[in-house]
Enzyme design. Structure first.
Site, PDB file in Angstrom:
ATOM      1  N   TYR A   1       0.820  -1.218   0.000  1.00 37.12           N
ATOM      2  CA  TYR A   1       0.000   0.000   0.000  1.00 37.12           C
ATOM      3  C   TYR A   1       0.853   1.267   0.000  1.00 37.12           C
ATOM      4  O   TYR A   1       0.381   2.345  -0.341  1.00 37.12           O
ATOM      5  CB  TYR A   1      -0.961   0.029   1.199  1.00 37.12           C
ATOM      6  CG  TYR A   1      -2.042  -1.039   1.150  1.00 37.12           C
ATOM      7  CD1 TYR A   1      -2.231  -1.814   0.016  1.00 37.12           C
ATOM      8  CD2 TYR A   1      -2.884  -1.256   2.231  1.00 37.12           C
ATOM      9  CE1 TYR A   1      -3.202  -2.792  -0.036  1.00 37.12           C
ATOM     10  CE2 TYR A   1      -3.862  -2.234   2.194  1.00 37.12           C
ATOM     11  CZ  TYR A   1      -4.021  -3.002   1.053  1.00 37.12           C
ATOM     12  OH  TYR A   1      -4.999  -3.965   1.022  1.00 37.12           O
TER      13      TYR A   1
ATOM     14  N   LYS B   1       3.722 -15.361   1.826  1.00 37.94           N
ATOM     15  CA  LYS B   1       3.648 -16.055   0.536  1.00 37.94           C
ATOM     16  C   LYS B   1       5.084 -16.344   0.118  1.00 37.94           C
ATOM     17  O   LYS B   1       5.541 -15.979  -0.975  1.00 37.94           O
ATOM     18  CB  LYS B   1       2.904 -15.150  -0.468  1.00 37.94           C
ATOM     19  CG  LYS B   1       2.513 -15.815  -1.759  1.00 37.94           C
ATOM     20  CD  LYS B   1       1.401 -16.835  -1.630  1.00 37.94           C
ATOM     21  CE  LYS B   1       1.165 -17.517  -2.948  1.00 37.94           C
ATOM     22  NZ  LYS B   1       0.325 -18.721  -2.837  1.00 37.94           N
TER      23      LYS B   1
ATOM     24  N   ASP C   1      -5.216  -7.011   5.645  1.00 36.90           N
ATOM     25  CA  ASP C   1      -6.442  -6.301   5.296  1.00 36.90           C
ATOM     26  C   ASP C   1      -7.538  -7.323   4.998  1.00 36.90           C
ATOM     27  O   ASP C   1      -8.669  -7.247   5.503  1.00 36.90           O
ATOM     28  CB  ASP C   1      -6.154  -5.428   4.057  1.00 36.90           C
ATOM     29  CG  ASP C   1      -7.282  -4.460   3.742  1.00 36.90           C
ATOM     30  OD1 ASP C   1      -8.295  -4.482   4.460  1.00 36.90           O
ATOM     31  OD2 ASP C   1      -7.144  -3.690   2.776  1.00 36.90           O
TER      32      ASP C   1
ATOM     33  N   ASP D   1     -10.633  -8.934   7.878  1.00 37.10           N
ATOM     34  CA  ASP D   1     -12.057  -8.809   7.542  1.00 37.10           C
ATOM     35  C   ASP D   1     -12.717 -10.177   7.471  1.00 37.10           C
ATOM     36  O   ASP D   1     -13.849 -10.369   7.924  1.00 37.10           O
ATOM     37  CB  ASP D   1     -12.228  -8.100   6.191  1.00 37.10           C
ATOM     38  CG  ASP D   1     -12.502  -6.617   6.374  1.00 37.10           C
ATOM     39  OD1 ASP D   1     -12.459  -6.148   7.520  1.00 37.10           O
ATOM     40  OD2 ASP D   1     -12.755  -5.926   5.362  1.00 37.10           O
TER      41      ASP D   1
ATOM     42  N   ASP E   1      -2.790 -18.148   1.061  1.00 35.31           N
ATOM     43  CA  ASP E   1      -3.942 -18.804   0.426  1.00 35.31           C
ATOM     44  C   ASP E   1      -4.473 -19.914   1.336  1.00 35.31           C
ATOM     45  O   ASP E   1      -5.692 -20.073   1.509  1.00 35.31           O
ATOM     46  CB  ASP E   1      -3.588 -19.348  -0.965  1.00 35.31           C
ATOM     47  CG  ASP E   1      -2.235 -20.032  -1.018  1.00 35.31           C
ATOM     48  OD1 ASP E   1      -1.433 -19.869  -0.071  1.00 35.31           O
ATOM     49  OD2 ASP E   1      -1.962 -20.751  -1.999  1.00 35.31           O
TER      50      ASP E   1
END
Ligand code: NAD
Length: 357
Positions: free
Chosen positions: A142, A192, A248, A252, A224
């Site tokens: 980001y 990852k 992020d 959620d 994943d």
């Protein structure tokens, strides 16, 4: 102990939930013999109306002068059409930046009394659901450079860069190990590393930092798989630590599974200085001013504040136990309503928690 707290009620249901969180904090301070020194400042839409900007300097100063900050929520239809540069949500990003808050702690807990609201099959949450997702907040893709949209080979190309410095990984890892120490002492680092170089460095630094926390069990999982495991077997997790983008999404996901947005608190912490505590929900303009909001996410944010900013574990547990007791007694606000339970408003919910304390 003196508790210097800056309250930022904000917009919509913000002032209503904040009032109840304030009375709960007063009750717990009185019970445990602490002195509460409260200040209050404007953020979001109310600040735009009064000061022309969503985060006035006065508010920044008030937050920095406090030991901890409690925020309600910001935004609403009244400010939807204004210049994006001064929208209420800008105030949120700006205060996080001003206070150097790089760690976002999001517990997703399914209260046994609210099992019916959970989106997962009952057998999948038989052993409960109590996961803390810790997201790095100020680095990663980001904020990484270079980024942009350019013309290349006759067409447009968009790109961002996922960057982590060792010090950024180490400081978030320390927050996560410390948080795990206050819970079940199990930390899962999500990355990852099978594909991304930045993740290989992430993993290396987390493993290195682990040497200082031998009492915490450390595991690693690819993002994943983590997304899948959260819905297949969420009770395997205690604390998850991950970068900005993965966090992020996973925070959620974990919160949403519980099915109770009005119950979820959060904390944002820096290296030192005050932490910021807030419910994860928004300003709920559809029910603002009607005494319908659930104040429990904000009340549970107060518990997080006592635990993380002041190390007051017994005080935090007193609030959490009081919330649990009120749910046991069968009281519910509209968002968590259930047949056979008594529907109550925001004020009554706050009052019942105070009584239970
Ligand atoms: P929201 O979280 O405000 O509301 C979503 C739904 O959940 C609504 O139906 C609302 O009534 C309900 N809800 C939320 N909190 C509740 C509570 N405590 N008790 C009972 N019901 C509750 O999200 P939204 O509708 O997408 O956004 C509304 C405004 O809030 C927008 O302006 C948005 O930008 C802002 N927002 C602010 C924050 C924040 O301040 N951190 C976060 C998200 C959205």
């Amino acid at each position: 102990m003196e508790l210097k707290i800056c309250f930022l009620p904000g917009d919509g249901i913000g002032p209503e939930i904040m009032e109840q969180a304030g009375t709960v904090l007063e009750a717990v301070a009185e019970k445990f013999g602490h002195t509460l020194t409260a200040s209050s400042a404007r953020i979001g839409g109310v600040a735009i109306d009064a000061d022309g900007v969503p985060l006035p300097q006065e508010t920044i100063d008030a937050c920095k002068a406090a030991d901890a900050v409690l925020l309600g929520a910001v935004g609403g239809p009244k400010w939807d059409e204004i210049d994006p540069a001064i929208r209420p949500e800008r105030g949120l990003l700006a205060i996080r930046k001003e206070m150097g808050l790089f760690a976002n702690l999001r517990p997703a807990q399914l209260f046994p009394q609210l099992k019916h609201a959970c989106f997962l099959r009952p057998d999948l949450v038989e052993n409960g659901l109590d996961v803390m997702v810790i997201r790095e907040l100020t680095g990663g893709i980001y904020f990484g450079e270079p980024k942009g949209i350019e013309e290349k080979d006759g067409e447009k190309m968009g790109y961002n860069t996922m960057v982590y410095y060792e010090h950024e990984v180490e400081r978030i890892a320390r927050v996560a190990f410390e948080a795990a120490r206050k819970r079940d002492k199990r930390l899962c680092s999500v990355d990852k590393a099978n594909v991304l170089d930045v993740s290989r460095l992430w993993r290396e630094v987390v493993i290195r930092t682990h040497a200082d926390y031998p009492d915490v069990e450390l595991t690693h999982m690819y993002v994943d798989n983590a997304a899948m495991q959260l819905v297949r077997n969420p009770s395997q997790f205690d604390v998850i630590v991950t970068g900005n983008l993965f966090g992020d999404i996973l925070s959620d996901e974990a919160g949403c599974i519980t099915g109770s947005i009005g119950m979820l608190p959060s904390a944002s912490l820096g290296t030192d200085g005050p932490g910021l505590y807030e419910p994860i929900h928004g300003s709920a303009p559809d029910i603002a001013g009607q005494d319908k909001a659930n104040p429990l996410a904000t009340i549970l944010s107060v518990a997080m504040m006592l635990r993380h900013s002041f190390n007051l574990t017994a005080e935090a547990e007193a609030i959490e136990a009081a919330v649990s007791k009120v749910l046991d007694q069968g009281y519910r606000t509209g968002d968590i309503r259930e047949e056979g339970c008594e529907l109550i408003g925001c004020q009554k919910m706050g009052q019942l928690v105070v009584e239970a304390i």
